[in-house]
Enzyme design. Structure first.
Site, PDB file in Angstrom:
ATOM      1  N   VAL A 263      -6.780  28.762  17.175  1.00 24.69           N
ATOM      2  CA  VAL A 263      -7.084  28.089  15.905  1.00 24.69           C
ATOM      3  C   VAL A 263      -7.787  29.036  14.926  1.00 24.69           C
ATOM      4  O   VAL A 263      -7.440  29.090  13.737  1.00 24.69           O
ATOM      5  CB  VAL A 263      -7.938  26.818  16.153  1.00 24.69           C
ATOM      6  CG1 VAL A 263      -8.147  26.073  14.842  1.00 24.69           C
ATOM      7  CG2 VAL A 263      -7.280  25.905  17.175  1.00 24.69           C
TER       8      VAL A 263
ATOM      9  N   LYS B 293     -13.722  18.455  19.812  1.00 23.28           N
ATOM     10  CA  LYS B 293     -13.917  17.040  20.121  1.00 23.28           C
ATOM     11  C   LYS B 293     -14.810  16.833  21.325  1.00 23.28           C
ATOM     12  O   LYS B 293     -15.586  15.872  21.384  1.00 23.28           O
ATOM     13  CB  LYS B 293     -12.590  16.327  20.310  1.00 23.28           C
ATOM     14  CG  LYS B 293     -11.635  17.005  21.273  1.00 23.28           C
ATOM     15  CD  LYS B 293     -10.751  17.980  20.559  1.00 23.28           C
ATOM     16  CE  LYS B 293      -9.974  18.835  21.521  1.00 23.28           C
ATOM     17  NZ  LYS B 293      -8.901  19.581  20.915  1.00 23.28           N
TER      18      LYS B 293
ATOM     19  N   GLU C  39     -12.267  17.303  10.968  1.00 13.04           N
ATOM     20  CA  GLU C  39     -10.899  16.763  10.901  1.00 13.04           C
ATOM     21  C   GLU C  39     -10.019  17.287  12.029  1.00 13.04           C
ATOM     22  O   GLU C  39      -9.197  16.561  12.595  1.00 13.04           O
ATOM     23  CB  GLU C  39     -10.268  17.131   9.544  1.00 13.04           C
ATOM     24  CG  GLU C  39      -8.922  16.505   9.298  1.00 13.04           C
ATOM     25  CD  GLU C  39      -8.974  14.982   9.308  1.00 13.04           C
ATOM     26  OE1 GLU C  39      -9.509  14.408   8.356  1.00 13.04           O
ATOM     27  OE2 GLU C  39      -8.486  14.364  10.282  1.00 13.04           O
TER      28      GLU C  39
ATOM     29  N   VAL D  21      -9.472  15.663  15.947  1.00 13.21           N
ATOM     30  CA  VAL D  21      -8.604  14.570  16.406  1.00 13.21           C
ATOM     31  C   VAL D  21      -7.210  14.725  15.800  1.00 13.21           C
ATOM     32  O   VAL D  21      -7.057  14.785  14.576  1.00 13.21           O
ATOM     33  CB  VAL D  21      -9.181  13.180  16.029  1.00 13.21           C
ATOM     34  CG1 VAL D  21      -8.270  12.071  16.554  1.00 13.21           C
ATOM     35  CG2 VAL D  21     -10.590  13.007  16.583  1.00 13.21           C
TER      36      VAL D  21
ATOM     37  N   LYS E 256     -11.283  12.275  21.824  1.00 13.16           N
ATOM     38  CA  LYS E 256     -10.793  11.925  20.479  1.00 13.16           C
ATOM     39  C   LYS E 256     -10.916  10.417  20.248  1.00 13.16           C
ATOM     40  O   LYS E 256     -11.297   9.977  19.157  1.00 13.16           O
ATOM     41  CB  LYS E 256      -9.334  12.373  20.342  1.00 13.16           C
ATOM     42  CG  LYS E 256      -9.181  13.891  20.374  1.00 13.16           C
ATOM     43  CD  LYS E 256      -7.730  14.287  20.603  1.00 13.16           C
ATOM     44  CE  LYS E 256      -7.556  15.790  20.634  1.00 13.16           C
ATOM     45  NZ  LYS E 256      -6.233  16.200  21.092  1.00 13.16           N
TER      46      LYS E 256
ATOM     47  N   GLY F 183      -1.724  23.029  18.132  1.00 10.41           N
ATOM     48  CA  GLY F 183      -1.042  24.272  17.754  1.00 10.41           C
ATOM     49  C   GLY F 183      -1.762  24.960  16.605  1.00 10.41           C
ATOM     50  O   GLY F 183      -2.556  24.362  15.885  1.00 10.41           O
TER      51      GLY F 183
HETATM   52  P1  NAP Z   1      -8.962  29.665  22.290  1.00 12.10           P
HETATM   53  O1  NAP Z   1      -7.601  30.096  21.898  1.00 12.10           O
HETATM   54  O2  NAP Z   1      -9.357  29.689  23.713  1.00 12.10           O
HETATM   55  O3  NAP Z   1      -9.991  30.524  21.432  1.00 12.10           O
HETATM   56  C1  NAP Z   1     -11.371  30.497  21.643  1.00 12.10           C
HETATM   57  C2  NAP Z   1     -12.013  31.650  20.900  1.00 12.10           C
HETATM   58  O4  NAP Z   1     -13.424  31.554  21.029  1.00 12.10           O
HETATM   59  C3  NAP Z   1     -11.624  33.027  21.423  1.00 12.10           C
HETATM   60  O5  NAP Z   1     -11.499  33.932  20.358  1.00 12.10           O
HETATM   61  C4  NAP Z   1     -12.814  33.423  22.315  1.00 12.10           C
HETATM   62  O6  NAP Z   1     -13.053  34.820  22.333  1.00 12.10           O
HETATM   63  C5  NAP Z   1     -13.961  32.766  21.593  1.00 12.10           C
HETATM   64  N1  NAP Z   1     -15.040  32.362  22.487  1.00 12.10           N
HETATM   65  C6  NAP Z   1     -15.001  31.398  23.444  1.00 12.10           C
HETATM   66  N2  NAP Z   1     -16.206  31.297  24.040  1.00 12.10           N
HETATM   67  C7  NAP Z   1     -17.005  32.209  23.464  1.00 12.10           C
HETATM   68  C8  NAP Z   1     -18.350  32.569  23.650  1.00 12.10           C
HETATM   69  N3  NAP Z   1     -19.137  31.975  24.547  1.00 12.10           N
HETATM   70  N4  NAP Z   1     -18.863  33.557  22.867  1.00 12.10           N
HETATM   71  C9  NAP Z   1     -18.087  34.177  21.946  1.00 12.10           C
HETATM   72  N5  NAP Z   1     -16.795  33.864  21.709  1.00 12.10           N
HETATM   73  C10 NAP Z   1     -16.267  32.878  22.464  1.00 12.10           C
HETATM   74  O7  NAP Z   1      -9.230  28.155  21.796  1.00 12.10           O
HETATM   75  P2  NAP Z   1      -8.486  27.379  20.621  1.00 12.10           P
HETATM   76  O8  NAP Z   1      -7.242  26.765  21.158  1.00 12.10           O
HETATM   77  O9  NAP Z   1      -8.453  28.202  19.400  1.00 12.10           O
HETATM   78  O10 NAP Z   1      -9.493  26.147  20.436  1.00 12.10           O
HETATM   79  C11 NAP Z   1     -10.735  26.314  19.789  1.00 12.10           C
HETATM   80  C12 NAP Z   1     -11.355  24.935  19.525  1.00 12.10           C
HETATM   81  O11 NAP Z   1     -10.477  24.160  18.719  1.00 12.10           O
HETATM   82  C13 NAP Z   1     -11.599  24.097  20.789  1.00 12.10           C
HETATM   83  O12 NAP Z   1     -12.756  23.332  20.602  1.00 12.10           O
HETATM   84  C14 NAP Z   1     -10.375  23.194  20.851  1.00 12.10           C
HETATM   85  O13 NAP Z   1     -10.639  21.998  21.529  1.00 12.10           O
HETATM   86  C15 NAP Z   1     -10.149  22.952  19.386  1.00 12.10           C
HETATM   87  N6  NAP Z   1      -8.780  22.573  19.027  1.00 12.10           N
HETATM   88  C16 NAP Z   1      -7.735  23.316  19.499  1.00 12.10           C
HETATM   89  C17 NAP Z   1      -6.447  22.953  19.115  1.00 12.10           C
HETATM   90  C18 NAP Z   1      -5.251  23.717  19.598  1.00 12.10           C
HETATM   91  O14 NAP Z   1      -4.121  23.255  19.324  1.00 12.10           O
HETATM   92  N7  NAP Z   1      -5.392  24.833  20.268  1.00 12.10           N
HETATM   93  C19 NAP Z   1      -6.247  21.839  18.275  1.00 12.10           C
HETATM   94  C20 NAP Z   1      -7.357  21.115  17.823  1.00 12.10           C
HETATM   95  C21 NAP Z   1      -8.613  21.493  18.199  1.00 12.10           C
HETATM   96  P3  NAP Z   1     -12.026  35.849  23.037  1.00 12.10           P
HETATM   97  O15 NAP Z   1     -10.749  35.711  22.245  1.00 12.10           O
HETATM   98  O16 NAP Z   1     -12.649  37.170  22.906  1.00 12.10           O
HETATM   99  O17 NAP Z   1     -11.871  35.363  24.449  1.00 12.10           O
HETATM  100  N1  HSE Z   2      -5.322  20.447  23.657  1.00 11.14           N
HETATM  101  C1  HSE Z   2      -5.250  19.557  22.563  1.00 11.14           C
HETATM  102  C2  HSE Z   2      -3.948  18.786  22.608  1.00 11.14           C
HETATM  103  C3  HSE Z   2      -5.357  20.324  21.275  1.00 11.14           C
HETATM  104  O1  HSE Z   2      -3.050  19.218  23.333  1.00 11.14           O
HETATM  105  O2  HSE Z   2      -3.834  17.761  21.943  1.00 11.14           O
HETATM  106  C4  HSE Z   2      -5.440  19.434  20.052  1.00 11.14           C
HETATM  107  O3  HSE Z   2      -6.640  18.743  20.022  1.00 11.14           O
END
Ligand code: NAP
Ligand code: HSE
Length: 437
Positions: free
Chosen positions: A16, A109, A133, A136, A209, A307
């Site tokens: 993200v 969330k 936003e 969820v 959520k 995504g």
């Molecule tokens: P991700 O791809 O795992 O990315 C997490 C990032 O945070 C990475 O850059 C990681 O660093 C860094 N990080 C994690 N823990 C850390 C720490 N303790 N200290 C410093 N840096 C740290 O996760 P994501 O999918 O982007 O999701 C991020 C957030 O958005 C989560 O809360 C997730 O629930 C939410 N979200 C995700 C989506 C989705 O579709 N993916 C949708 C809605 C909401 P490194 O890269 O160096 O490991």
């Molecule tokens: N892992 C979550 C999902 C990301 O698949 O819906 C979006 O919140």
């Protein structure tokens, strides 16, 4: 009006976080134009765990740190964006930003459902907004809908599909014939799954959520421990096969509903939904939330639930709102509790029809034994099936399925506890709801 450029402290440059950087690069001028020059944003600091990792979005090395305090404390940072996930360091970052008067944007969330009470209190105490936003339903603006567009409605219910990963897995198992593990691995590669994908498949991501939606709609904090949650890890190809044969599809469904006594039902479970219902055609990473307001009636919000780009879309919308709040325009303050008497309806008191799968030792009378216990409890049976394993037709252990009429979940649980003690039953029965939406 050309306002000064505001600096972002971006905690997390994963799926993200990278999406946010790329979207700002692509559309920063568009945002400036659409806000009459009032909102100009640039990334000032970036927090990661491993600075040597290759990234989808390029940022200046000098801005990258592994110390979260630098992201919050840097005077060049005006807005803090928390996209690292988890509930520990993420909490520290958000709390420190709120105390420092820096608006927060987060998609986390789990953090808000588990520790939102503390953070929203800090937000109010320090007059610093939290925008969430992206927390969820990914790219669907459902938080804004509940907080703003439906502000004059009493919300009767919100039900829907709010985990993209599990919906993707179910579709790949249903139409692609994939095994669960293969489908999950695809969802991870596509950036849909949580860092800990257990949260997606055990139902807790959807539950977080649902808790946020319920909290916003009904005005009181909801204790996650009181929410009934079951995930898709129990779903087997045979359930999908049965569902198809009976005219249903299997979906991980979140149900939030206010009852006439004011209590609020909030639960997440794999459910059978009639093929003809609109939610049955929500496939892959798509989410949909049906919101029923007393004035607006039923509205359906549909879009990509996870995504990189869809989630970045929600984060960037929040960033613009946060930027406006820094410039002195009104911004919302996260969650404002307004109800002291709010209570959750215990899941035992909720009623639907059910599909129950038993793993039984195949011998004459086994269907009758189970049916008798159900009948003794006053639970009506609308169908029963005992599939034969085509690979080993004489197998001793078979799956036996019952479709049950609507009854209280508590009554069903008590009855299944009794049935589980029968010596023909080999493991705990698996229960899915048959939802009439
Ligand atoms: P991700 O791809 O795992 O990315 C997490 C990032 O945070 C990475 O850059 C990681 O660093 C860094 N990080 C994690 N823990 C850390 C720490 N303790 N200290 C410093 N840096 C740290 O996760 P994501 O999918 O982007 O999701 C991020 C957030 O958005 C989560 O809360 C997730 O629930 C939410 N979200 C995700 C989506 C989705 O579709 N993916 C949708 C809605 C909401 P490194 O890269 O160096 O490991
Ligand atoms: N892992 C979550 C999902 C990301 O698949 O819906 C979006 O919140």
């Amino acid at each position: 009006m050309n306002a000064p450029t505001l600096g972002l402290g971006l905690a997390g440059l994963g799926t993200v976080g990278s999406g946010v950087v790329l979207m700002l690069e692509r559309n920063a001028e568009l945002i400036a134009d659409r806000t009459g020059g009032a909102v100009r944003l640039e990334v000032a600091r970036v927090l990661v765990r491993d600075p040597s990792k290759p990234r989808a979005a390029a940022v200046d090395d000098a801005k990258v740190t592994t110390d979260w305090r630098q992201v919050v404390d840097d005077p060049a940072v005006h807005i803090v964006v928390e996209l690292i996930g988890g509930t520990d360091t993420a909490f520290d970052i958000v709390a420190a930003a709120l105390k420092a008067g820096k608006p927060v944007v987060t998609g986390n969330k789990a953090l808000l459902a588990e520790r939102g009470t503390e953070l929203f209190a800090l937000s109010r105490e320090h007059g610093t907004p939290i925008h969430f936003e992206a927390a969820v339903a990914g790219g669907i603006p459902i938080i804004k809908t509940v907080q703003e567009s439906f502000i004059g409605n009493r919300i009767h219910s919100m039900s829907g599909i709010i985990n993209g990963t599990s919906n993707y897995i179910l579709e790949r198992m249903t139409t692609g014939g994939l095994e669960f593990a293969e489908a999950l691995s695809e969802a991870q590669q596509l950036g849909y799954a949580e860092a800990d994908p257990a949260l997606d498949v055990n139902g807790w991501d959807a539950a977080h959520k649902a808790i946020l939606l319920a909290t916003l709609a009904y005005g009181f904090a909801i204790d996650p421990e009181k929410v009934h949650v079951a995930g898709i890890e129990q779903v087997r190809p045979i359930d999908i096969e049965f569902a198809t044969r009976l005219g249903y599809v299997v979906k991980l469904l979140a149900v939030v509903r206010e009852h006439p006594d004011g209590s609020v039902e909030c639960r997440v479970q794999p459910s059978f939904i009639a093929k003809s219902h609109i939610l049955a055609s929500v496939n892959g990473v798509f989410n949909a939330v049906a919101v029923h307001g007393d004035s607006a009636g039923e509205s359906l919000f549909y879009g990509r639930g996870a995504g990189q780009d869809p989630t970045a879309s929600s984060v960037v919308a929040d960033l613009v709102e946060a930027a406006r709040s820094v410039e002195g325009e009104a911004g919302h303050r996260g969650f404002l509790p307004y109800r002291d008497d709010g209570k959750l309806l215990p899941v035992e008191e909720t009623s639907t029809a059910y599909y129950v799968r038993f793993d039984v030792t195949d011998r004459p009378g086994v269907i009758a034994e189970v049916a008798k216990r159900l009948a003794d409890a006053g639970i009506g049976i609308s169908g029963t099936h005992s599939p034969v394993n085509p690979e080993s037709p004489d197998a001793d252990f078979v799956d036996m399925v019952f479709q049950l009429h609507s009854c209280r979940f508590g009554l069903l649980q008590d009855t299944l506890d009794q049935i589980e003690k029968l010596d023909c039953i080999n493991s705990s029965p698996v229960v899915f709801r048959i939802e009439k939406l």
